[in-house]
Scaffold this motif. Sequence first.
Motif, short mmCIF file in Angstrom:
data_model
loop_
_atom_site.label_atom_id
_atom_site.label_comp_id
_atom_site.label_asym_id
_atom_site.label_seq_id
_atom_site.Cartn_x
_atom_site.Cartn_y
_atom_site.Cartn_z
N SER A 35 -44.97 -64.75 -46.35
CA SER A 35 -43.94 -65.13 -45.37
C SER A 35 -43.93 -64.24 -44.13
O SER A 35 -43.44 -64.62 -43.10
CB SER A 35 -42.57 -65.10 -46.02
OG SER A 35 -42.26 -63.78 -46.39
N THR A 36 -44.46 -63.04 -44.25
CA THR A 36 -44.46 -62.16 -43.09
C THR A 36 -45.87 -62.00 -42.58
O THR A 36 -46.70 -61.38 -43.23
CB THR A 36 -43.91 -60.78 -43.46
OG1 THR A 36 -42.61 -60.94 -44.00
CG2 THR A 36 -43.83 -59.89 -42.23
N VAL A 37 -46.14 -62.57 -41.43
CA VAL A 37 -47.49 -62.46 -40.90
C VAL A 37 -47.68 -61.15 -40.17
O VAL A 37 -48.69 -60.48 -40.31
CB VAL A 37 -47.80 -63.66 -39.97
CG1 VAL A 37 -49.18 -63.53 -39.39
CG2 VAL A 37 -47.67 -64.95 -40.74
N VAL A 38 -46.71 -60.78 -39.39
CA VAL A 38 -46.81 -59.54 -38.63
C VAL A 38 -45.68 -58.61 -39.04
O VAL A 38 -44.51 -58.95 -38.92
CB VAL A 38 -46.75 -59.80 -37.11
CG1 VAL A 38 -46.71 -58.49 -36.35
CG2 VAL A 38 -47.94 -60.63 -36.67
N THR A 39 -46.06 -57.46 -39.56
CA THR A 39 -45.09 -56.44 -39.92
C THR A 39 -45.17 -55.35 -38.87
O THR A 39 -46.26 -54.92 -38.51
CB THR A 39 -45.46 -55.85 -41.29
OG1 THR A 39 -45.25 -56.85 -42.27
CG2 THR A 39 -44.63 -54.63 -41.62
N HIS A 40 -44.06 -54.92 -38.37
CA HIS A 40 -44.10 -53.90 -37.33
C HIS A 40 -42.82 -53.08 -37.39
O HIS A 40 -41.74 -53.62 -37.48
CB HIS A 40 -44.23 -54.56 -35.95
CG HIS A 40 -44.70 -53.60 -34.90
ND1 HIS A 40 -43.90 -52.62 -34.38
CD2 HIS A 40 -45.89 -53.46 -34.30
CE1 HIS A 40 -44.60 -51.93 -33.49
NE2 HIS A 40 -45.81 -52.41 -33.43
N PRO A 41 -42.97 -51.77 -37.35
CA PRO A 41 -41.78 -50.92 -37.48
C PRO A 41 -40.83 -51.03 -36.30
O PRO A 41 -39.72 -50.53 -36.38
CB PRO A 41 -42.37 -49.51 -37.59
CG PRO A 41 -43.74 -49.61 -37.05
CD PRO A 41 -44.21 -51.01 -37.28
N PHE A 42 -41.25 -51.67 -35.21
CA PHE A 42 -40.37 -51.76 -34.06
C PHE A 42 -39.52 -53.02 -34.09
O PHE A 42 -38.75 -53.28 -33.18
CB PHE A 42 -41.18 -51.76 -32.76
CG PHE A 42 -41.69 -50.41 -32.38
CD1 PHE A 42 -41.56 -49.32 -33.23
CD2 PHE A 42 -42.29 -50.20 -31.16
CE1 PHE A 42 -42.01 -48.07 -32.87
CE2 PHE A 42 -42.74 -48.95 -30.79
CZ PHE A 42 -42.60 -47.89 -31.65
N GLU A 88 -44.01 -56.56 -26.99
CA GLU A 88 -45.36 -57.06 -27.30
C GLU A 88 -45.46 -57.45 -28.78
O GLU A 88 -45.97 -58.51 -29.14
CB GLU A 88 -46.39 -55.97 -26.97
CG GLU A 88 -47.82 -56.42 -27.07
CD GLU A 88 -48.79 -55.31 -26.67
OE1 GLU A 88 -48.59 -54.15 -27.09
OE2 GLU A 88 -49.74 -55.60 -25.93
N ALA A 89 -44.94 -56.59 -29.64
CA ALA A 89 -45.02 -56.86 -31.07
C ALA A 89 -44.24 -58.11 -31.44
O ALA A 89 -44.67 -58.90 -32.29
CB ALA A 89 -44.51 -55.65 -31.87
N CYS A 90 -43.10 -58.32 -30.83
CA CYS A 90 -42.31 -59.49 -31.23
C CYS A 90 -42.95 -60.78 -30.72
O CYS A 90 -42.92 -61.79 -31.41
CB CYS A 90 -40.83 -59.32 -30.90
SG CYS A 90 -40.27 -60.01 -29.36
N VAL A 91 -43.54 -60.75 -29.55
CA VAL A 91 -44.25 -61.94 -29.10
C VAL A 91 -45.47 -62.19 -29.99
O VAL A 91 -45.77 -63.32 -30.37
CB VAL A 91 -44.66 -61.83 -27.62
CG1 VAL A 91 -45.44 -63.05 -27.18
CG2 VAL A 91 -43.43 -61.66 -26.74
N GLU A 92 -46.14 -61.12 -30.37
CA GLU A 92 -47.30 -61.27 -31.26
C GLU A 92 -46.87 -61.91 -32.58
O GLU A 92 -47.55 -62.77 -33.12
CB GLU A 92 -47.93 -59.89 -31.53
CG GLU A 92 -49.24 -59.97 -32.28
CD GLU A 92 -49.75 -58.61 -32.71
OE1 GLU A 92 -49.20 -57.58 -32.27
OE2 GLU A 92 -50.70 -58.58 -33.52
#
Lengths: 373, 373, 373, 373
Positions: free
Chosen positions: A5-12, B238-242
């Motif tokens: 379900s999570t394609v992009v994980t990012h700490p921000f 950038e991360a959220c658009v990605e």
Amino acid sequence: MSEESTVVTHPFLDLAPLGAAQFASIEDRVARLLRTEQDVVIMQGEALLPLEGAIRSTAGPGTTALNVITGPYGQTFGDWLRDCGATVIDLAVPFHTAVTAAQIAAAFEEHPAIDFVSLVHAEAATGNTNPVAEIGEVVRRQGALFYLDAVASVGAEPVLPDAWGVDLCVIGAQKAMGGPAGVSAVSVSERAWARMAANPKAPRRSYLSLLDWKERWIDGGRKALLHAPAQLEMLALEACVERIEADGLDAVMGRHRAAAAATRAGARALGGGLEPYVHEDREAAPAATTLRAPSGVAASELVTRALSCDPALPLAAGGGALAKEMIRVNHYGVDATLGAVRASLAALGAALREKGIAADVESALRAAEDAWR
Amino acid sequence: MSEESTVVTHPFLDLAPLGAAQFASIEDRVARLLRTEQDVVIMQGEALLPLEGAIRSTAGPGTTALNVITGPYGQTFGDWLRDCGATVIDLAVPFHTAVTAAQIAAAFEEHPAIDFVSLVHAEAATGNTNPVAEIGEVVRRQGALFYLDAVASVGAEPVLPDAWGVDLCVIGAQKAMGGPAGVSAVSVSERAWARMAANPKAPRRSYLSLLDWKERWIDGGRKALLHAPAQLEMLALEACVERIEADGLDAVMGRHRAAAAATRAGARALGGGLEPYVHEDREAAPAATTLRAPSGVAASELVTRALSCDPALPLAAGGGALAKEMIRVNHYGVDATLGAVRASLAALGAALREKGIAADVESALRAAEDAWR
Amino acid sequence: MSEESTVVTHPFLDLAPLGAAQFASIEDRVARLLRTEQDVVIMQGEALLPLEGAIRSTAGPGTTALNVITGPYGQTFGDWLRDCGATVIDLAVPFHTAVTAAQIAAAFEEHPAIDFVSLVHAEAATGNTNPVAEIGEVVRRQGALFYLDAVASVGAEPVLPDAWGVDLCVIGAQKAMGGPAGVSAVSVSERAWARMAANPKAPRRSYLSLLDWKERWIDGGRKALLHAPAQLEMLALEACVERIEADGLDAVMGRHRAAAAATRAGARALGGGLEPYVHEDREAAPAATTLRAPSGVAASELVTRALSCDPALPLAAGGGALAKEMIRVNHYGVDATLGAVRASLAALGAALREKGIAADVESALRAAEDAWR
Amino acid sequence: MSEESTVVTHPFLDLAPLGAAQFASIEDRVARLLRTEQDVVIMQGEALLPLEGAIRSTAGPGTTALNVITGPYGQTFGDWLRDCGATVIDLAVPFHTAVTAAQIAAAFEEHPAIDFVSLVHAEAATGNTNPVAEIGEVVRRQGALFYLDAVASVGAEPVLPDAWGVDLCVIGAQKAMGGPAGVSAVSVSERAWARMAANPKAPRRSYLSLLDWKERWIDGGRKALLHAPAQLEMLALEACVERIEADGLDAVMGRHRAAAAATRAGARALGGGLEPYVHEDREAAPAATTLRAPSGVAASELVTRALSCDPALPLAAGGGALAKEMIRVNHYGVDATLGAVRASLAALGAALREKGIAADVESALRAAEDAWR
């Protein structure tokens, strides 16, 4: 938990919003750094935001402003002041020097109507620093409001709004504090708040407004923020103040002072016509040292050569017309080290030699080392 | 490496500055998200900054503005427009509905001088969404400049400045995009740039200025930034658009639409007097659903009860006077899930029962589940 | 600074290495969380690393180990113990219950040679928790070494190595602490160190070795790390302990306890054949609740249905053979909220109904709410 | 959203777990960096973990290992090999040189039973680099398994497991890649997997096990991770590979090669008895340069003096007995710049002079600059 379900994980992403209590505590921490009892407002933008907001909030047609120009920011402040309708007395001093308290006193004598003084503490762009403590005494005696841009000084040299009688002291973290550029702060005295409240043209319901923060944030007990903050930048500001506290503000300032002394001594010893742009050591900013290129050689060309093998060096040519004659060594933040100074001097020496100009790198480094200690 | 030399290590400190190329590439990425060929300017502040900057840049004494008020932001825009000297025609519609293209057309008929229309696409604060595509047709036909606040719609429903003829489209990432609040963006049409250039009172050399970005950033080929950017917030943007690209914008919007449908269906089935504040489904915002509290019960009290056991629920009472009657369910970003909807409905049901009002949570959840699919 | 020189800027890169002093201070902070005077060693890997390292360091051919099996980890520990040459007495209790101090005492009576006891405090995989304090009294009386896996309990219920006489207490931050999974910690008693020192087969000069940390890190005054640490995970561990301190450990544990009580009460009231897998409340883990699926319905199918509309719900089927009958509700960390419990119960109710099984979601939620308080 | 509910907000907390798909994609990205078709396994610990795991998985009583010792890691590998019961033939070469393919061939001639060769590609601790391509040809011809520690070479010089016939190639990101130390990777050939499968003592169900990853992760189609990963370190690894791709691997390696050439040339020109520890340029590691201190002066003392004014310089004394005679210049990652080399040479020159030894810093810098180009 479905991993798909999570394609992009990012700490921000998906952080809980920064709460009002943490925001207020960061303001308090900045206030402690400035040793001030004044209100400290953190504004959600680069330092230009509080710099502009503070002028537009306090200046108006009734204002007579003494605007001290020791670099490009002073020119910007004059534009804003005129834009507000103020009567502006520009006091421009050559970029190779600092303004003196006597000059300020003389200006008051000549223009008794002055009720506002705008000053840049230190200018990274020109490399000078001004004697704010002494100037503050004059300004306070005259009862004028004192506005100070301390962006390039905070962290590199003492910034003491209360002791110096500064009414509006603006800082940013991106230079000597080694922190973020996206949020900045201004300390505001009671007198400054009163001036704004009496100013019908002070921005209200505006991103530029200081009074909005006063009325809706401070007077409300700092319970509800005006809008969602730049949370990552706020956390970065907190982290950089925490680091300065851990290192000790005196130690951090000491590194900057040493870097400036070493750069100046090194440039003098390097020869080849390179010399400190600001003549007097006590008028030279601890955060950045400006150098005058030898006559007949463009500063920008020397800098380009120096950076060609090492683009990470903290070197830049002066802005605009200064690109011809001024080299800037930005030894602030992570670059407030003897290593950055040594590497910069060596790179400048090599660039001079490429232009056929003798340069004594050996002596430059020895002089820098002696001055560092 | 001397380990003693670093007292505080933090990933938010000592970053290399964000370069112009990366900044420009983030702008391009936002432009693709909006399917626009217009210039996209990322401004270094909360969305209020480009919202205010765009109005102050385009509106002046010669402007006749149709200001549509469907919630609190519309009121703010009217303040700014008047502040700029514009003639303002307020078109206020009840918060439980949306404005129609016919109303816009009628306003133009009544006031042929209108040359500027300001509209909030969707208002999280009131829960409505307006038919921008249809309105855009009217505005374009009339040749007026079209200003749109899409902060609460982008990511939750289509936002298509080019297809709709929007001249100034402002977005922020902090709602349905699940991103940062500290930087925001505005797309600007050629017509809008021309209007600003012709406006003598458009902010210049100001933090509010769009023209500064046009003249010094865009026209210069996006080589040099106006000031150091809020780098962490930019990386977060950038991360959220990605992430949206990876998930697919349609999928992200689908989750928000489903959350709204489920919340509305659930609230209707819950009974007890709770009902969707916005009457028509097609006028309800996908990002947030507003509910009307049963008569005799303060919305704020219900919300307080609902949050008492679960402060993380995305519930809030309406702002100001609406606190009495309006409950907001903010099912955007990470809360655009059936789980958040279910938990919110259950919490509201429990709060109603505590007040002695019958509520059919079972039916509410079934209705929400059916609507979600 | 040449902006072109940095193509990718990222806050996770180019960090100064984490120094020994900060590493040690994080260890001390973990020790305070555990209220222990023992040495705390932070190992640079998932909790399996110290779990395995502690067994291989202490167990050998001369060891007689009582290995309590209340879930899958107990089975793994038995494998390691046998691998080390230990004589292993497995004490397996049904997964729907906990082991009792009396059972431990009986095992000692039957096997007086037992000099090592391995126990999992709470098992997220089976949902039970064991009475460590009472068991510790028995173990200590018998003079055996007491090894405890507290990964799924720390943060959710008291973990007190000193008060309970635990010699090797392993924790990870990835469950109730809401922290990182990449580093973990073990507290080691003097007795445990002595046992290792006397064990000729204890790993040395190995990633699995605890003695390496003892001899090269602790005995050296924690001046030099054995190798570069996983610095981001270390900072995350520090942040999560800081958050627990700020919230208060009691409050954090209270949320987990409430979530377990609410889930169990809710499941019982839901009906349809769903019931707590662990029969006794006092034997149920606060971090995660296991439920038994109704006979004739596969747990994994119910979970799949429940997640289909809401993949973010903290639900999973049991592992391996348990996938048929066990549902896990992982209400730990950010999911230790009434909202997560409500959403999980509602989703399970809906899944039951899709299978044609009546489920009383209304009662389930009421029961959960009552139990939460 | 209740702002009081979150006391500590931190971007490192409450992240969604890193999914299997993203984990696999990071492995693939590392494989592309190594130009390998072999399986790449990312292990959740410092590089010592796969280094140890790979030896314990492949070596056993039936193994005859040729262990090349060109620095401290070779000694560690010999310990592990003996610990596994292998017959070990140590081939130690002086630290000031590299091993040659001819020496390897001679060892095979003398010991035809050799079926395993362990080699460190480059050793930061001794500053040499070995001709892996040539050695690989010999090893492959003999049919032995080839194990390579490429931690200090990857990113600084070519690392090509497939082209060179390396069966087990271990890397870490913390040196020339400028990335995290907490996760690391190993590429494994089919032959190596077969050797492990046939090894009854290969670790299984162990943190050290490579076969666990093979059987439960790779053979299962990389759908389910063995345990929760060190997610922040994984994201940092992804970011550092992304940066290398953006800069170009050749450019990154070029900077390291230039830094080594400049340091060596500079040290030679500095005089005062300082000289490259590794005699031949082609045997010198691009990631770090070792220097021999002048006789009669302790290297550690010179380093201490050099760091006293500039603790951030990438200088260290040799480890253990080498502390007397060896100085390490760690010009890798962010320090692969001419500036770091210049500052290091200048600092060493100053330290020599403090000891009363003449040093020609001017010539050293000129030589370094010439060599850099």
